[in-house]
Scaffold this motif. Structure first.
Motif, PDB file in Angstrom:
ATOM      1  N   GLU A 109       0.837  -1.202   0.000  1.00 40.19           N
ATOM      2  CA  GLU A 109       0.000   0.000   0.000  1.00 40.19           C
ATOM      3  C   GLU A 109       0.877   1.259   0.000  1.00 40.19           C
ATOM      4  O   GLU A 109       0.613   2.219  -0.729  1.00 40.19           O
ATOM      5  N   TYR A 110       1.940   1.244   0.819  1.00 40.39           N
ATOM      6  CA  TYR A 110       2.861   2.383   0.828  1.00 40.39           C
ATOM      7  C   TYR A 110       3.532   2.543  -0.531  1.00 40.39           C
ATOM      8  O   TYR A 110       3.628   3.656  -1.064  1.00 40.39           O
ATOM      9  N   GLN A 112       2.500   1.664  -3.473  1.00 40.60           N
ATOM     10  CA  GLN A 112       1.573   2.160  -4.486  1.00 40.60           C
ATOM     11  C   GLN A 112       1.299   3.650  -4.314  1.00 40.60           C
ATOM     12  O   GLN A 112       1.213   4.388  -5.301  1.00 40.60           O
ATOM     13  N   MET A 113       1.173   4.103  -3.067  1.00 42.48           N
ATOM     14  CA  MET A 113       0.943   5.531  -2.831  1.00 42.48           C
ATOM     15  C   MET A 113       2.168   6.352  -3.223  1.00 42.48           C
ATOM     16  O   MET A 113       2.047   7.423  -3.823  1.00 42.48           O
ATOM     17  N   ALA A 116       2.608   6.247  -7.212  1.00 47.27           N
ATOM     18  CA  ALA A 116       1.399   6.412  -8.035  1.00 47.27           C
ATOM     19  C   ALA A 116       1.548   7.487  -9.103  1.00 47.27           C
ATOM     20  O   ALA A 116       1.164   7.293 -10.252  1.00 47.27           O
ATOM     21  N   LEU A 164       6.585   9.552   0.941  1.00 50.81           N
ATOM     22  CA  LEU A 164       5.168   9.807   0.723  1.00 50.81           C
ATOM     23  C   LEU A 164       4.870  11.295   0.738  1.00 50.81           C
ATOM     24  O   LEU A 164       4.113  11.804  -0.089  1.00 50.81           O
ATOM     25  N   GLU A 168       3.308  13.657  -2.232  1.00 53.20           N
ATOM     26  CA  GLU A 168       2.142  14.524  -2.089  1.00 53.20           C
ATOM     27  C   GLU A 168       2.452  15.964  -2.456  1.00 53.20           C
ATOM     28  O   GLU A 168       1.560  16.726  -2.803  1.00 53.20           O
ATOM     29  N   SER A 177      -4.169  18.333  -2.166  1.00 50.11           N
ATOM     30  CA  SER A 177      -4.214  17.732  -0.834  1.00 50.11           C
ATOM     31  C   SER A 177      -4.758  18.711   0.193  1.00 50.11           C
ATOM     32  O   SER A 177      -5.544  18.344   1.069  1.00 50.11           O
ATOM     33  N   LYS A 217      -9.620   9.836  -4.422  1.00 51.46           N
ATOM     34  CA  LYS A 217      -8.198   9.596  -4.638  1.00 51.46           C
ATOM     35  C   LYS A 217      -7.396   9.893  -3.371  1.00 51.46           C
ATOM     36  O   LYS A 217      -6.475   9.153  -3.011  1.00 51.46           O
ATOM     37  N   GLU A 218      -7.742  10.983  -2.676  1.00 51.28           N
ATOM     38  CA  GLU A 218      -6.968  11.414  -1.512  1.00 51.28           C
ATOM     39  C   GLU A 218      -7.314  10.645  -0.237  1.00 51.28           C
ATOM     40  O   GLU A 218      -6.455  10.464   0.619  1.00 51.28           O
TER      41      GLU A 218
END
Length: 281
Positions: A109-110, A112-113, A116, A164, A168, A177, A217-218
């Motif tokens: 999950e990390y 992919q974020m 991305a 991450l 962002e 964001s 998405k966020e």
């Protein structure tokens, strides 16, 4: 351990780690880490190596191939790879890198974020924290220090968080964001009000369609789902911590229009009725 791999200078070193069963279930954990100096012409091709890889390029340049895509990374850049999938990297000029193979229950999950919007090659405006904690992990093994798995997991979390945050703040990401952060804060403060998609989108100066897409998405939720989640969490707190509050009062204090709707929604989200949840340990 000294590397004997062709194309890797003898001054390179690496360290393997076997995590406990608790770490595998609970933490981020290192698989191996090292500092490698590669000679020009070095090439590695793998179908898989069960972990995720972070390479911090210190000197030189390397090329990464994933599927049909080719990426180039130079000094100061970071490469993040899903090594469960076929991958390769090579250098024509030579390069030096501090690297870490890691895994954990939420590692994918990390990953992919983080990748991305940017792909596997990242830039950090401020690499202090990233470098600090990646180096700490490497030094723990190099100095043969006692490995405290919870602490190493925290170091890996700090490394991933730095990446991450960088993702962002990638072009345009910060404004988007901030819009969603402001919206979620507003929703929490006004959860008892009959908030509509049109109202929330207008506050964000976006069309309802684009606002919903960006919100999902966020946060991973639609605006309606997020509002329900806020109300359910507030209800759970009241049920457990304010026992004198009736179910009906909890219903209205958390923004539900009637008790029947509240009980139905609560059971759908929590798996038990409000009364059952209050009585559970």
């Amino acid at each position: 351990m000294r590397s004997t791999e062709p194309g890797v200078f003898e001054s390179s070193d690496y360290y393997l780690y076997t995590p406990s069963t608790q770490a595998v279930k609970t933490f981020f954990y290192p698989v191996c880490t090292g500092y490698f100096r590669y000679a020009p012409g070095y090439c590695l091709k793998r179908n898989s190596y069960d972990s995720f890889l972070i390479m911090y390029i210190k000197k030189g340049c390397c090329t990464v191939k994933l599927d049909s895509q080719t990426y180039t990374a130079g000094a100061g850049q970071i490469v993040v790879l899903d090594c469960y999938k076929p991958h390769s990297y090579y250098t024509n000029t030579g390069w030096e890198t501090l690297w870490l193979h890691f895994d954990g229950p939420v590692a994918r999950e990390y990953f992919q974020m983080i990748t991305a919007d940017t792909g596997p090659v990242l830039n950090l405006k401020d690499d202090y924290k990233f470098d600090k904690y990646l180096s700490k992990i490497y030094q723990l093994f190099r100095e043969n220090a006692s490995i405290k798995e919870a602490l190493v997991s925290q170091y890996i979390t700090n490394v991933l968080t730095a990446l991450l945050v960088s993702r962002e703040s990638h072009a345009g990401g910060t404004v988007q964001s901030e819009v969603i952060e402001e919206t979620t804060a507003y929703m929490s403060e006004h959860m008892t009000e009959p908030l509509t998609l049109e109202q929330l989108a207008a506050r964000a100066s976006l069309s309802p369609y684009y606002f919903t897409r960006l919100f999902k998405k966020e946060t991973g939720f639609t605006p309606h789902e997020y509002l329900i989640a806020i109300r359910i969490n507030a209800a759970k707190f009241l049920l457990k911590n304010v026992p004198a509050t009736s179910i009906k009062e909890v219903c209205f204090r958390t923004g539900f229009s009637n008790e029947s709707s509240f009980c139905t929604t609560f059971k759908k989200w929590v798996g038990s009725t409000p009364s059952e949840y209050r009585q559970s340990s």
